[in-house]
Design a protein around this motif. Structure first.
Motif, short mmCIF file in Angstrom:
data_model
loop_
_atom_site.label_atom_id
_atom_site.label_comp_id
_atom_site.label_asym_id
_atom_site.label_seq_id
_atom_site.Cartn_x
_atom_site.Cartn_y
_atom_site.Cartn_z
N PRO A 135 0.83 -1.21 0.00
CA PRO A 135 0.00 0.00 0.00
C PRO A 135 0.86 1.26 0.00
CG PRO A 135 0.04 -0.98 2.19
CD PRO A 135 0.73 -1.95 1.27
N ARG A 136 0.33 2.31 -0.59
CA ARG A 136 1.02 3.59 -0.59
C ARG A 136 1.12 4.14 0.84
NH1 ARG A 136 3.46 5.16 -5.62
NH2 ARG A 136 2.36 3.92 -7.20
N PRO A 137 2.12 5.01 1.10
CA PRO A 137 2.35 5.47 2.48
C PRO A 137 1.14 6.11 3.15
CG PRO A 137 4.24 6.00 1.10
CD PRO A 137 3.18 5.45 0.18
N ASN A 138 0.38 6.93 2.42
CA ASN A 138 -0.71 7.63 3.10
C ASN A 138 -1.87 6.72 3.45
OD1 ASN A 138 -1.49 7.36 0.41
ND2 ASN A 138 -2.73 9.24 0.44
N ARG A 139 -1.86 5.48 2.96
CA ARG A 139 -2.89 4.53 3.38
C ARG A 139 -2.56 3.96 4.75
NH1 ARG A 139 -4.66 0.40 -1.24
NH2 ARG A 139 -6.25 0.03 0.37
N LEU A 140 -1.30 4.05 5.14
CA LEU A 140 -0.90 3.61 6.48
C LEU A 140 -0.83 4.77 7.45
CD1 LEU A 140 1.99 1.12 5.59
CD2 LEU A 140 -0.45 0.65 5.84
N ASP A 141 -0.51 5.95 6.94
CA ASP A 141 -0.31 7.12 7.81
C ASP A 141 -0.89 8.35 7.13
OD1 ASP A 141 0.48 9.16 9.44
OD2 ASP A 141 2.63 8.67 9.39
N PRO A 142 -2.12 8.76 7.50
CA PRO A 142 -2.74 9.92 6.84
C PRO A 142 -1.94 11.20 6.99
CG PRO A 142 -4.36 8.66 8.08
CD PRO A 142 -3.02 8.11 8.45
N SER A 143 -1.06 11.28 8.00
CA SER A 143 -0.30 12.52 8.19
C SER A 143 0.70 12.74 7.06
CB SER A 143 0.45 12.49 9.53
OG SER A 143 1.52 11.55 9.51
N VAL A 144 1.01 11.69 6.32
CA VAL A 144 1.92 11.83 5.18
C VAL A 144 1.26 12.62 4.06
CG1 VAL A 144 3.15 10.54 3.37
CG2 VAL A 144 3.20 9.74 5.73
N MET A 145 -0.05 12.63 4.00
CA MET A 145 -0.88 13.26 2.96
C MET A 145 -0.10 13.88 1.81
SD MET A 145 -4.03 15.99 3.19
CE MET A 145 -2.98 17.39 3.47
N SER A 146 -0.08 13.19 0.70
CA SER A 146 0.63 13.68 -0.48
C SER A 146 -0.11 14.86 -1.10
CB SER A 146 0.76 12.55 -1.51
OG SER A 146 1.29 13.04 -2.71
N PRO A 147 0.62 15.84 -1.66
CA PRO A 147 -0.02 16.95 -2.35
C PRO A 147 -0.64 16.55 -3.68
CG PRO A 147 2.34 17.11 -2.57
CD PRO A 147 2.08 15.98 -1.63
N ILE A 148 -0.38 15.33 -4.14
CA ILE A 148 -1.01 14.82 -5.35
C ILE A 148 -1.69 13.50 -5.01
CG2 ILE A 148 0.72 15.88 -6.86
CD1 ILE A 148 1.95 13.06 -7.19
N ASP A 149 -2.62 13.08 -5.85
CA ASP A 149 -3.21 11.77 -5.67
C ASP A 149 -2.18 10.71 -6.05
OD1 ASP A 149 -5.66 12.66 -4.80
OD2 ASP A 149 -6.57 12.66 -6.80
N PRO A 150 -1.83 9.82 -5.14
CA PRO A 150 -0.87 8.77 -5.50
C PRO A 150 -1.45 7.89 -6.61
CG PRO A 150 -1.16 8.89 -3.11
CD PRO A 150 -2.23 9.74 -3.73
N PRO A 151 -0.60 7.35 -7.46
CA PRO A 151 -1.10 6.42 -8.47
C PRO A 151 -1.87 5.27 -7.81
CG PRO A 151 1.18 7.01 -8.92
CD PRO A 151 0.85 7.57 -7.57
N GLY A 152 -2.84 4.74 -8.54
CA GLY A 152 -3.68 3.70 -7.96
C GLY A 152 -2.97 2.38 -7.75
N HIS A 153 -1.91 2.10 -8.51
CA HIS A 153 -1.23 0.83 -8.34
C HIS A 153 -0.33 0.87 -7.10
CE1 HIS A 153 1.01 3.30 -11.39
NE2 HIS A 153 1.98 3.11 -10.52
N SER A 154 0.16 -0.30 -6.73
CA SER A 154 0.88 -0.44 -5.47
C SER A 154 2.25 0.22 -5.51
CB SER A 154 0.99 -1.92 -5.10
OG SER A 154 1.51 -2.67 -6.17
N SER A 155 2.90 0.23 -4.36
CA SER A 155 4.03 1.13 -4.14
C SER A 155 5.40 0.53 -4.46
CB SER A 155 4.01 1.61 -2.69
OG SER A 155 4.94 2.63 -2.46
N TYR A 156 5.59 -0.77 -4.21
CA TYR A 156 6.93 -1.37 -4.26
C TYR A 156 7.11 -2.16 -5.55
CZ TYR A 156 10.81 -4.41 -2.76
OH TYR A 156 11.99 -5.08 -2.66
N PRO A 157 8.18 -1.89 -6.30
CA PRO A 157 9.20 -0.85 -6.14
C PRO A 157 8.76 0.45 -6.80
CG PRO A 157 9.76 -2.22 -8.00
CD PRO A 157 8.50 -2.79 -7.44
N SER A 158 9.58 1.48 -6.66
CA SER A 158 9.30 2.76 -7.30
C SER A 158 9.60 2.68 -8.79
CB SER A 158 10.15 3.87 -6.67
OG SER A 158 10.14 5.03 -7.47
N GLY A 159 8.57 2.92 -9.61
CA GLY A 159 8.78 2.91 -11.06
C GLY A 159 9.69 4.04 -11.50
#
Length: 344
Positions: free
Chosen positions: A209-233
């Protein structure tokens, strides 16, 4: 430079910086990616025929009087030619977007006996649990992202441009583009495509899962891509492009640096994805490692590697050196890209 830095799924097909949009130049020959509309109606013949008061229609294909056109193949001297048996493929016939798929098709077939071990190492080159542990665990990674958030204001425009403009930044290092260095550009596009394929393979495998799904305080200024996080494309693609360019561009560039300017740029692009809060540091680490494992296999793709031309002693006479332990031939994309920077 114009902000339009993406062309479909391929980053940075902006190599001529908007010249393709100068429609008035289409009459000079047109660009390889410009659509052409050619209506063919009923036009008058060039002159009226003798003893006739009106023009006859000039249809296409034309029908000259008493002459078959085009003449039946082989029936007349100088008859309409047949196509030769093998017409060489031209790089300009393909956009970087499409040519990268040709390389990807070769890449996924590198599972023969010669490459099986290298392919197996690539498929086993990720270990999410160990990567997370190396960064101190998930809580430590989330703490790192909160610490990096302070830089968002200073890099926001850059990070947003890099979402779909990776190649555009690498072009900026040495001012190359699709018109001036076509093989270099297509090579970078191929690395981008292969990186996209590999990161999606692993994302489907690990489903992090993307970071903000585990920790809302990370709140990205953009909508994270819908696909999963690991690894970074972005990490995987940037480091794979960097590995290609540091082998192609003259070695004198970056002399005295412990790391090539291409690697330094790849590090920056990857790090900004952490600043945005859409990737963990371990995602970046994994992307860099997979790029290093994938690079030797990318160099084995026939389009990039080229093919040997044998002399009378059955020895290749067109080898330009070795990359990642494998011979590279002049007629491949890699050899031709290198010649764009250092002509033979």
């Amino acid at each position: 430079m114009a902000q339009a830095m993406a062309f479909g799924p391929m980053d940075g097909v902006d190599g001529v910086d908007g010249v393709d949009g100068v429609e008035g130049l289409d009459t000079l020959g047109g660009g390889p990616r410009q659509a052409v509309f050619r209506p063919l109606g009923l036009a008058p013949e060039f002159v009226r025929r003798a003893n006739e008061v009106d023009y006859r229609s000039h249809r296409w294909p034309p029908r000259p009087p008493n002459v078959p056109w085009p003449p039946p193949i082989g029936s007349l001297p100088g008859a309409w030619p047949t196509a030769p048996g093998g017409i060489a493929r031209r790089l300009a016939d393909f956009t970087p977007d499409n040519s990268s798929l040709l390389v990807l098709a070769e890449f996924v077939q590198l599972k023969d006996a010669q490459n099986r071990d290298a392919w197996a190492r690539l498929m086993a080159s990720n270990d999410m649990a160990n990567d997370i542990a190396a960064h101190g665990g998930v809580p430590a990674e989330l703490d790192e992202l909160r610490r990096l958030a302070q830089y968002r204001g200073g890099v926001m425009a850059e990070a947003l441009a890099q979402r779909n403009g990776i190649i555009g930044y690498f072009r900026g290092l040495l001012q190359f583009n699709l018109a001036t260095h076509p093989y270099t550009y297509h090579l970078a596009a191929a690395a981008l495509r292969v990186g996209q394929f590999l990161c999606m393979h692993y994302k489907g495998q690990f489903n992090r899962p993307r970071p903000n799904r585990l920790d809302p305080s990370v709140m990205s200024p953009i909508d994270p891509p819908g696909h999963s996080s690991y690894p970074s494309g972005h990490s995987l693609q940037s480091f794979l492009i960097a590995r290609c360019l540091e082998q192609v561009v003259p070695t004198a560039v970056g002399t005295g640096l412990a790391t090539s300017p291409y690697m330094l740029l790849a590090e920056r692009i990857a790090k900004l994805r952490e600043v945005l809060g859409v990737h963990y540091p371990s995602d970046t680490t994994a992307g860099r490692r997979v790029a290093g494992t994938a690079f030797p296999l990318l160099m084995r793709c026939p389009l990039i590697r080229g093919t040997p031309v044998l002399d009378t002693q059955n020895v290749p006479n067109n080898e330009v050196g070795q990359v990642a332990g494998h011979p590279i031939y002049h007629n491949g994309w890699f050899g031709r890209a290198r010649e764009e920077w250092e002509p033979r």
